[in-house]
Design a protein around this motif. Structure first.
Motif, mmCIF file in Angstrom:
data_model
loop_
_atom_site.group_PDB
_atom_site.id
_atom_site.type_symbol
_atom_site.label_atom_id
_atom_site.label_comp_id
_atom_site.label_asym_id
_atom_site.label_seq_id
_atom_site.Cartn_x
_atom_site.Cartn_y
_atom_site.Cartn_z
ATOM 1 N N GLY A 276 74.555 2.922 -70.270
ATOM 2 C CA GLY A 276 73.189 2.565 -69.817
ATOM 3 C C GLY A 276 72.154 3.762 -69.346
ATOM 4 N N GLY A 277 72.436 4.600 -69.235
ATOM 5 C CA GLY A 277 71.907 6.198 -69.326
ATOM 6 C C GLY A 277 71.968 6.993 -68.297
ATOM 7 N N GLY A 278 72.696 6.254 -67.143
ATOM 8 C CA GLY A 278 73.537 7.454 -66.298
ATOM 9 C C GLY A 278 73.680 8.682 -66.480
ATOM 10 N N PHE A 279 74.516 9.036 -67.105
ATOM 11 C CA PHE A 279 75.613 9.869 -68.151
ATOM 12 C C PHE A 279 74.499 11.083 -68.132
ATOM 13 C CE2 PHE A 279 79.436 6.870 -67.313
ATOM 14 C CZ PHE A 279 80.104 7.925 -66.340
ATOM 15 N N VAL A 280 73.722 10.546 -68.229
ATOM 16 C CA VAL A 280 72.527 11.191 -69.579
ATOM 17 C C VAL A 280 71.264 12.301 -68.942
ATOM 18 C CG1 VAL A 280 70.922 11.905 -71.627
ATOM 19 C CG2 VAL A 280 72.743 9.731 -71.862
ATOM 20 N N ILE B 108 81.228 15.328 -60.828
ATOM 21 C CA ILE B 108 81.347 16.129 -61.961
ATOM 22 C C ILE B 108 83.163 15.334 -61.389
ATOM 23 C CG2 ILE B 108 83.030 18.461 -61.259
ATOM 24 C CD1 ILE B 108 80.161 19.334 -60.536
ATOM 25 N N ALA B 109 83.830 15.368 -60.597
ATOM 26 C CA ALA B 109 85.412 14.769 -60.308
ATOM 27 C C ALA B 109 85.594 13.424 -60.571
ATOM 28 C CB ALA B 109 85.678 14.349 -58.618
ATOM 29 N N TYR B 110 84.525 12.542 -60.449
ATOM 30 C CA TYR B 110 84.552 11.416 -61.732
ATOM 31 C C TYR B 110 85.502 11.558 -62.634
ATOM 32 C CZ TYR B 110 82.929 6.808 -62.447
ATOM 33 O OH TYR B 110 82.390 5.219 -63.078
ATOM 34 N N LEU B 111 84.413 11.941 -63.590
ATOM 35 C CA LEU B 111 84.192 12.099 -65.158
ATOM 36 C C LEU B 111 85.114 13.156 -65.177
ATOM 37 C CD1 LEU B 111 80.589 13.442 -65.485
ATOM 38 C CD2 LEU B 111 81.462 11.462 -66.047
ATOM 39 N N GLY B 112 85.672 13.994 -64.206
ATOM 40 C CA GLY B 112 87.149 14.606 -65.201
ATOM 41 C C GLY B 112 88.492 13.856 -64.688
ATOM 42 N N GLY C 113 84.642 12.512 -75.381
ATOM 43 C CA GLY C 113 83.766 13.296 -75.247
ATOM 44 C C GLY C 113 82.081 13.514 -75.445
ATOM 45 N N LEU C 114 81.172 12.630 -75.440
ATOM 46 C CA LEU C 114 80.636 11.788 -74.323
ATOM 47 C C LEU C 114 80.751 12.402 -72.598
ATOM 48 C CD1 LEU C 114 78.649 9.017 -75.877
ATOM 49 C CD2 LEU C 114 77.988 11.751 -76.581
ATOM 50 N N LEU C 115 81.853 12.192 -72.401
ATOM 51 C CA LEU C 115 81.819 12.623 -70.956
ATOM 52 C C LEU C 115 82.315 14.035 -70.954
ATOM 53 C CD1 LEU C 115 84.289 9.374 -70.061
ATOM 54 C CD2 LEU C 115 81.990 9.324 -70.546
ATOM 55 N N LEU D 52 80.613 19.171 -68.421
ATOM 56 C CA LEU D 52 80.057 19.918 -68.776
ATOM 57 C C LEU D 52 78.586 20.835 -68.073
ATOM 58 C CD1 LEU D 52 82.257 21.214 -71.459
ATOM 59 C CD2 LEU D 52 82.319 22.209 -69.361
ATOM 60 N N GLY D 53 77.901 19.412 -68.624
ATOM 61 C CA GLY D 53 76.619 20.210 -68.249
ATOM 62 C C GLY D 53 75.987 20.374 -67.153
ATOM 63 N N ILE D 54 76.736 19.017 -65.752
ATOM 64 C CA ILE D 54 76.531 18.852 -65.140
ATOM 65 C C ILE D 54 77.141 20.257 -63.856
ATOM 66 C CG2 ILE D 54 78.009 17.424 -63.903
ATOM 67 C CD1 ILE D 54 74.565 16.676 -62.766
ATOM 68 N N SER D 55 78.369 20.649 -64.034
ATOM 69 C CA SER D 55 79.629 21.291 -63.704
ATOM 70 C C SER D 55 78.693 22.953 -63.629
ATOM 71 C CB SER D 55 80.664 21.757 -64.560
ATOM 72 O OG SER D 55 81.375 20.378 -64.274
ATOM 73 N N ILE D 56 77.959 22.996 -64.733
ATOM 74 C CA ILE D 56 77.128 24.569 -65.054
ATOM 75 C C ILE D 56 75.956 25.005 -63.928
ATOM 76 C CG2 ILE D 56 76.114 26.442 -66.550
ATOM 77 C CD1 ILE D 56 77.219 24.932 -68.851
#
Length: 271
Positions: free
Chosen positions: A23-27, A115-119, A259-261, A266-270
């Protein structure tokens, strides 16, 4: 703000909406968060509200993506009604709770929760049986009452709090019901609609309770300029991805999803 970059990532949201139900949120959320914090100082109202703006704009973009992707999958015959309703109604109720809760949380709290949710989701998909592999002869089961009610409210609340649409919970859930990746990701689009609509309206309304004046291009926390550019890009992405509906091998589809997750986390963590 780079409109070219927004358009490019908007195209990516269209592709991920059709093929993975995101839907777009992760990007959108990591991208807008980075762009807003880079272009506005810590004392600027927009910089202080960067995560709220990213999440609110994400849910707004999600409305368009989810509607169009749902129509595409309906024509392809991938939608199954009893997996969409009444689960979608309970997700909508939870979405209101999640949006209100996010209004009272700081940007950093939302970021670390994201970040925690994705992990947790990545580990769950990797190590709990039923996501990466699926027996060809399995007969899909229906959702139980608790999964529909309590599960739906939880999905709506968490998804709207983070601005991610809920696909990261609905896809693994439907996958473990026995659906293949193509159908599970297809169903994520109509199930993201209540999150997107409830979240957007709540963020618009609740922003009136803050002391910040974000400017003329904002409705509540929704950045209208970013929304317009992202949406135009997503329309291109949806068109490019449509021919691939149902054509990705199931195992490959599941691994690419994970892989996308990982990339987004990583993108939001850095920093």
């Amino acid at each position: 703000m780079s409109y070219l970059l927004l358009a490019l990532f908007g195209c990516m949201t269209g592709v991920t909406a059709v093929l993975f139900g995101f839907g777009g949120g992760f990007v959108v959320v990591p991208l807008l968060y980075r762009m807003l914090t880079a272009s506005h100082g810590a004392d600027d109202p927009i910089g202080q509200s960067a995560m709220h703006i990213a999440v609110a704009t994400s849910t707004c973009v999600m409305i368009v993506n989810a509607l169009i992707a749902t129509a595409k999958h309906h024509r392809a015959g991938n939608l199954i009604r009893h997996y969409v309703w009444p689960l979608g109604g309970f997700i909508g109720l939870g979405a209101i709770v999640g949006a209100v809760a996010a209004m009272w949380a700081s940007s950093e709290v939302i970021r670390y929760a994201f970040i925690a949710y994705l992990g947790v989701t990545i580990l769950d998909c990797l190590f709990r049986r039923g996501f990466l592999t699926r027996a060809d002869a399995v007969i899909p089961r229906r959702l139980g009452r608790t999964e529909v009610s309590a599960g739906g409210i939880s999905i709506g609340a968490i998804a709207t709090f983070l601005g991610v649409g809920g696909s990261v919970m609905t896809v693994p859930l439907l996958r473990r019901c026995g659906l293949n990746m193509s159908r599970a990701t297809s169903m994520a689009n109509p199930l993201s609609l209540p999150v997107a609509v409830a979240g957007t309206l709540t963020y618009m309304a609740m922003a009136g309770f803050t002391e910040f004046d974000l400017g003329q291009w904002f409705v509540g926390y929704v950045d209208l300029q970013a929304f317009a550019v992202l949406t135009l890009g997503s329309l291109v992405g949806i068109r490019l991805a449509t021919p691939w509906i149902g054509r990705i091998p199931d195992g490959v589809h599941a691994w690419v999803y994970i892989g996308l997750l990982v990339i987004v986390m990583l993108g939001i963590s850095i920093q």
